[in-house]
Design a protein around this motif. Structure first.
Motif, PDB file in Angstrom:
ATOM      1  N   ALA A  36       0.818  -1.215   0.000  1.00  0.00           N
ATOM      2  CA  ALA A  36       0.000   0.000   0.000  1.00  0.00           C
ATOM      3  C   ALA A  36       0.855   1.270   0.000  1.00  0.00           C
ATOM      4  O   ALA A  36       0.320   2.378  -0.025  1.00  0.00           O
ATOM      5  N   GLY A  37       2.175   1.100   0.064  1.00  0.00           N
ATOM      6  CA  GLY A  37       3.066   2.258   0.085  1.00  0.00           C
ATOM      7  C   GLY A  37       3.070   2.984   1.407  1.00  0.00           C
ATOM      8  O   GLY A  37       3.414   4.170   1.470  1.00  0.00           O
ATOM      9  N   GLU A  38       2.711   2.287   2.491  1.00  0.00           N
ATOM     10  CA  GLU A  38       2.660   2.894   3.821  1.00  0.00           C
ATOM     11  C   GLU A  38       3.904   2.531   4.634  1.00  0.00           C
ATOM     12  O   GLU A  38       4.683   1.659   4.241  1.00  0.00           O
ATOM     13  N   GLU A  39       4.063   3.178   5.788  1.00  0.00           N
ATOM     14  CA  GLU A  39       5.190   2.872   6.664  1.00  0.00           C
ATOM     15  C   GLU A  39       5.042   1.456   7.224  1.00  0.00           C
ATOM     16  O   GLU A  39       3.965   1.056   7.655  1.00  0.00           O
ATOM     17  N   LEU A  40       6.132   0.699   7.227  1.00  0.00           N
ATOM     18  CA  LEU A  40       6.091  -0.671   7.713  1.00  0.00           C
ATOM     19  C   LEU A  40       6.013  -0.667   9.235  1.00  0.00           C
ATOM     20  O   LEU A  40       6.808   0.006   9.899  1.00  0.00           O
ATOM     21  N   PRO A  41       5.079  -1.429   9.825  1.00  0.00           N
ATOM     22  CA  PRO A  41       4.857  -1.326  11.263  1.00  0.00           C
ATOM     23  C   PRO A  41       5.824  -2.118  12.137  1.00  0.00           C
ATOM     24  O   PRO A  41       6.039  -1.763  13.291  1.00  0.00           O
ATOM     25  N   ASN A  42       6.419  -3.215  11.616  1.00  0.00           N
ATOM     26  CA  ASN A  42       7.160  -4.132  12.484  1.00  0.00           C
ATOM     27  C   ASN A  42       8.611  -4.294  12.050  1.00  0.00           C
ATOM     28  O   ASN A  42       8.902  -4.371  10.864  1.00  0.00           O
ATOM     29  N   VAL A  43       9.484  -4.377  13.046  1.00  0.00           N
ATOM     30  CA  VAL A  43      10.874  -4.752  12.788  1.00  0.00           C
ATOM     31  C   VAL A  43      11.004  -6.267  12.798  1.00  0.00           C
ATOM     32  O   VAL A  43      11.535  -6.878  11.883  1.00  0.00           O
ATOM     33  N   VAL A  44      10.504  -6.881  13.858  1.00  0.00           N
ATOM     34  CA  VAL A  44      10.596  -8.342  13.999  1.00  0.00           C
ATOM     35  C   VAL A  44       9.502  -9.002  13.173  1.00  0.00           C
ATOM     36  O   VAL A  44       8.314  -8.740  13.374  1.00  0.00           O
ATOM     37  N   THR A  45       9.902  -9.819  12.232  1.00  0.00           N
ATOM     38  CA  THR A  45       8.979 -10.590  11.402  1.00  0.00           C
ATOM     39  C   THR A  45       9.643 -11.936  11.123  1.00  0.00           C
ATOM     40  O   THR A  45      10.764 -12.198  11.580  1.00  0.00           O
ATOM     41  N   LYS A  46       8.972 -12.765  10.355  1.00  0.00           N
ATOM     42  CA  LYS A  46       9.568 -14.034   9.951  1.00  0.00           C
ATOM     43  C   LYS A  46      10.880 -13.800   9.206  1.00  0.00           C
ATOM     44  O   LYS A  46      11.864 -14.510   9.417  1.00  0.00           O
ATOM     45  N   GLN A  47      10.921 -12.798   8.343  1.00  0.00           N
ATOM     46  CA  GLN A  47      12.129 -12.545   7.564  1.00  0.00           C
ATOM     47  C   GLN A  47      13.221 -11.868   8.380  1.00  0.00           C
ATOM     48  O   GLN A  47      14.398 -11.973   8.029  1.00  0.00           O
ATOM     49  N   PHE A  48      12.869 -11.169   9.441  1.00  0.00           N
ATOM     50  CA  PHE A  48      13.894 -10.621  10.344  1.00  0.00           C
ATOM     51  C   PHE A  48      14.736 -11.768  10.887  1.00  0.00           C
ATOM     52  O   PHE A  48      15.974 -11.692  10.926  1.00  0.00           O
ATOM     53  N   ILE A  49      14.063 -12.851  11.300  1.00  0.00           N
ATOM     54  CA  ILE A  49      14.766 -14.016  11.840  1.00  0.00           C
ATOM     55  C   ILE A  49      15.451 -14.795  10.722  1.00  0.00           C
ATOM     56  O   ILE A  49      16.645 -15.108  10.800  1.00  0.00           O
ATOM     57  N   ASP A  50      14.702 -15.110   9.683  1.00  0.00           N
ATOM     58  CA  ASP A  50      15.211 -16.020   8.654  1.00  0.00           C
ATOM     59  C   ASP A  50      16.286 -15.396   7.777  1.00  0.00           C
ATOM     60  O   ASP A  50      17.196 -16.093   7.325  1.00  0.00           O
ATOM     61  N   THR A  51      16.192 -14.105   7.509  1.00  0.00           N
ATOM     62  CA  THR A  51      17.119 -13.473   6.574  1.00  0.00           C
ATOM     63  C   THR A  51      18.331 -12.857   7.258  1.00  0.00           C
ATOM     64  O   THR A  51      19.457 -12.986   6.765  1.00  0.00           O
ATOM     65  N   PHE A  52      18.118 -12.206   8.387  1.00  0.00           N
ATOM     66  CA  PHE A  52      19.215 -11.447   8.992  1.00  0.00           C
ATOM     67  C   PHE A  52      19.905 -12.192  10.130  1.00  0.00           C
ATOM     68  O   PHE A  52      20.903 -11.716  10.670  1.00  0.00           O
ATOM     69  N   ILE A  53      19.390 -13.364  10.489  1.00  0.00           N
ATOM     70  CA  ILE A  53      20.057 -14.168  11.523  1.00  0.00           C
ATOM     71  C   ILE A  53      20.348 -15.566  10.970  1.00  0.00           C
ATOM     72  O   ILE A  53      21.487 -15.907  10.697  1.00  0.00           O
ATOM     73  N   VAL A  54      19.300 -16.354  10.786  1.00  0.00           N
ATOM     74  CA  VAL A  54      19.502 -17.721  10.297  1.00  0.00           C
ATOM     75  C   VAL A  54      20.001 -17.729   8.863  1.00  0.00           C
ATOM     76  O   VAL A  54      20.799 -18.589   8.472  1.00  0.00           O
ATOM     77  N   GLY A  55      19.561 -16.775   8.061  1.00  0.00           N
ATOM     78  CA  GLY A  55      19.871 -16.771   6.637  1.00  0.00           C
ATOM     79  C   GLY A  55      21.259 -16.280   6.294  1.00  0.00           C
ATOM     80  O   GLY A  55      21.503 -15.828   5.170  1.00  0.00           O
ATOM     81  N   ILE A  56      22.173 -16.350   7.223  1.00  0.00           N
ATOM     82  CA  ILE A  56      23.566 -15.986   6.937  1.00  0.00           C
ATOM     83  C   ILE A  56      24.425 -17.211   7.257  1.00  0.00           C
ATOM     84  O   ILE A  56      25.231 -17.213   8.180  1.00  0.00           O
ATOM     85  N   GLY A  57      24.174 -18.267   6.529  1.00  0.00           N
ATOM     86  CA  GLY A  57      24.951 -19.490   6.709  1.00  0.00           C
ATOM     87  C   GLY A  57      24.239 -20.575   7.477  1.00  0.00           C
ATOM     88  O   GLY A  57      24.758 -21.675   7.622  1.00  0.00           O
ATOM     89  N   GLY A  58      23.033 -20.295   7.990  1.00  0.00           N
ATOM     90  CA  GLY A  58      22.300 -21.275   8.784  1.00  0.00           C
ATOM     91  C   GLY A  58      22.268 -20.881  10.245  1.00  0.00           C
ATOM     92  O   GLY A  58      22.745 -19.806  10.633  1.00  0.00           O
ATOM     93  N   SER A  59      21.709 -21.739  11.089  1.00  0.00           N
ATOM     94  CA  SER A  59      21.629 -21.458  12.526  1.00  0.00           C
ATOM     95  C   SER A  59      23.019 -21.154  13.081  1.00  0.00           C
ATOM     96  O   SER A  59      23.987 -21.863  12.799  1.00  0.00           O
ATOM     97  N   GLY A  60      23.109 -20.085  13.874  1.00  0.00           N
ATOM     98  CA  GLY A  60      24.399 -19.679  14.413  1.00  0.00           C
ATOM     99  C   GLY A  60      25.195 -18.793  13.482  1.00  0.00           C
ATOM    100  O   GLY A  60      26.298 -18.361  13.811  1.00  0.00           O
ATOM    101  N   MET A  61      24.648 -18.522  12.270  1.00  0.00           N
ATOM    102  CA  MET A  61      25.278 -17.613  11.308  1.00  0.00           C
ATOM    103  C   MET A  61      26.692 -18.068  10.972  1.00  0.00           C
ATOM    104  O   MET A  61      27.649 -17.303  11.011  1.00  0.00           O
ATOM    105  N   THR A  62      26.835 -19.349  10.630  1.00  0.00           N
ATOM    106  CA  THR A  62      28.166 -19.955  10.492  1.00  0.00           C
ATOM    107  C   THR A  62      28.868 -19.629   9.175  1.00  0.00           C
ATOM    108  O   THR A  62      29.986 -20.088   8.957  1.00  0.00           O
ATOM    109  N   LEU A  63      28.244 -18.843   8.300  1.00  0.00           N
ATOM    110  CA  LEU A  63      28.966 -18.406   7.104  1.00  0.00           C
ATOM    111  C   LEU A  63      30.191 -17.587   7.507  1.00  0.00           C
ATOM    112  O   LEU A  63      31.270 -17.717   6.908  1.00  0.00           O
ATOM    113  N   ALA A  64      30.044 -16.756   8.529  1.00  0.00           N
ATOM    114  CA  ALA A  64      31.178 -15.966   9.026  1.00  0.00           C
ATOM    115  C   ALA A  64      32.252 -16.875   9.614  1.00  0.00           C
ATOM    116  O   ALA A  64      33.456 -16.586   9.518  1.00  0.00           O
TER     117      ALA A  64
END
Length: 442
Positions: A267-295
């Motif tokens: 709708a082109g409106e301000e996004l209400p939430n920081v924490v979402t499914k993708q907050f967890i999956d993309t910015f934590i788990v999604g960096i190499g898997g659980s524990g962010m082991t790509l680093a």
């Protein structure tokens, strides 16, 4: 350290085992898995429909037509994802008991639709799509559980119509399900009538007001998120799939928050939430898997000298790019390894805090509600999850750097230990070979 590990093991392992084997949580998890391909399909077309700069390249009329052509893809999947989850839960609940699983799915869906208000403003006979998505998610979950249990209860009591031999099996199964489905749906119809006499008017309003809204508010906050992230790591440390266990509890909340952001994004409106499914999956788990082991894999290539870790890096690197990190978890190893307990627990928590405040402050856009497949490589996934914004990729780079720094001293300790063991083995082998040569010469 050993005492702490023993306490954690005695307290957490029984809890994790019960959660992992709970039939309701298992059905909930598997129900979301049924819906996942449809959710990803809708998300892909949200990304395509919102490519950056298209509104500047195309004319206003062409851009409107382009959006109108692609919007049904998400409207028919993401916007009504609750329906697919309900069918999946009902199906899996009855399947677990060895019954006709398809009837578990359809009776769950029909029960939910009976409880759902079919009024849009002053028009009757219309179901608003918002109650088929995030807003109706919790009602759908509870309804699917209860409907599947009622259906199975009536089947177990042999309240079925037995058809004579020779009748096609499809017809026979249909009539066998008739009485259990009729009784189940009648109960839900009575529930709807009873709630219409209360101040809440509908079960939907009751669930949303007393359960979903408070839980969603709790799950969207940083404290609950940190607890969830920490528990994922703790369960993995003891050899349990922390992601599956915690997602079983939090996914309904995270998906609801995700759906709210998607609606605002479209709708082109301000996004209400920081924490979402993708907050967890993309910015934590999604960096190499659980524990962010790509680093961790990057650190292995940069600073280690032991053959064991270098071979682990070669083995785990290609998989880690696509967020599959079992080679690292079992090869490092992570499980029950006190040397890496601190970075394993601390790094994702620190990353969650940094990412949360980066998004809250506006430095990085909040997740746009687009479901990015979990195997999408880092940087690309961050770009897509934030609505095609390069700052999402930058945030992932920052997170990789944070994990790298936290892990570095502990990885060096582990590497030195492995290196000394390898040198000792090599020395013993050389001595054995020299002794053998001397004996042969003599």
């Amino acid at each position: 350290m050993n005492k702490i590990m023993n306490v954690l093991e005695e307290v957490l392992l029984p809890i994790a085992d019960k959660l992992n084997n709970n039939r309701y949580l298992t059905a909930l998890r598997n129900g979301f898995m049924v819906a996942l391909p449809l959710i990803i399909f809708g998300s892909i077309f949200v990304v395509i429909a919102n490519f950056p700069f298209l509104d500047q390249v195309l004319s206003e009329e062409a851009y409107t037509a382009y959006k109108a052509a692609l919007d049904p893809a998400s409207a028919a999947t993401l916007s009504i994802m609750g329906l697919f989850v309900i069918i999946g839960i009902g199906y899996k609940m009855v399947e677990q008991r060895g019954g006709e699983a398809i009837y578990g799915g359809v009776v769950a869906l029909a029960s939910f639709l009976i409880l759902t208000p079919q009024v849009l403003e002053e028009t009757t006979g219309v179901i608003p799509t918002n109650v088929l998505g995030a807003e109706g998610m919790f009602l759908g979950i509870f309804t699917a559980f209860i409907a599947a249990e009622l259906y199975h209860f009536f089947v177990r009591r042999n309240l079925t119509i037995k058809m004579p031999e020779g009748v096609p099996s499809a017809v026979s199964r249909s009539f066998s399900a008739l009485i259990p489905i009729t009784f189940t749906l009648t109960i839900f119809l009575v529930i709807r009538v009873l709630f219409s006499l209360t101040a809440y008017e509908t079960v939907q309003n009751f669930i949303y007001t007393l359960i979903q809204e408070p839980l969603t508010a709790l799950g969207s906050g940083l404290p609950a998120t940190l607890i969830a992230v920490l528990l994922i790591q703790v369960f993995w440390f003891f050899g349990l799939h922390g992601q599956i266990i915690i997602n079983s509890v939090f996914d309904p909340i995270w998906y609801s928050l995700n759906d709210q952001n998607l609606a605002a994004f479209q709708a082109g409106e301000e996004l209400p939430n920081v924490v979402t499914k993708q907050f967890i999956d993309t910015f934590i788990v999604g960096i190499g898997g659980s524990g962010m082991t790509l680093a961790v894999i990057i650190a292995i290539f940069v600073v280690t000298k032991s053959r064991q870790l270098k071979e682990l890096g070669k083995l785990g690197g290609p998989a880690g790019i696509f967020n599959v990190n079992e080679p690292v978890i079992f090869g490092l190893p992570v499980i029950m390894n006190p040397l890496i307990l601190i970075p394993w627990l601390v790094a994702p928590v620190v990353v969650a805090i940094v990412t949360y405040f980066a998004m809250s402050s506006g430095f990085v856009p909040k997740p746009a509600g687009v479901i990015v497949p979990w195997t999408t490589p880092a940087l690309l996934s961050g770009y897509l999850a934030t609505g095609n914004n390069i700052m999402g990729a930058v945030m992932q780079l920052i997170n990789i750097a944070i994990v790298f720094v936290i892990w570095l001293p502990f990885l060096k300790v582990l590497d030195n230990q492995y290196y000394r063991e390898e040198v000792s083995v090599d020395t013993n082998d050389k001595n054995s070979a020299a002794t053998s040569t001397s004996t042969t010469t003599a």
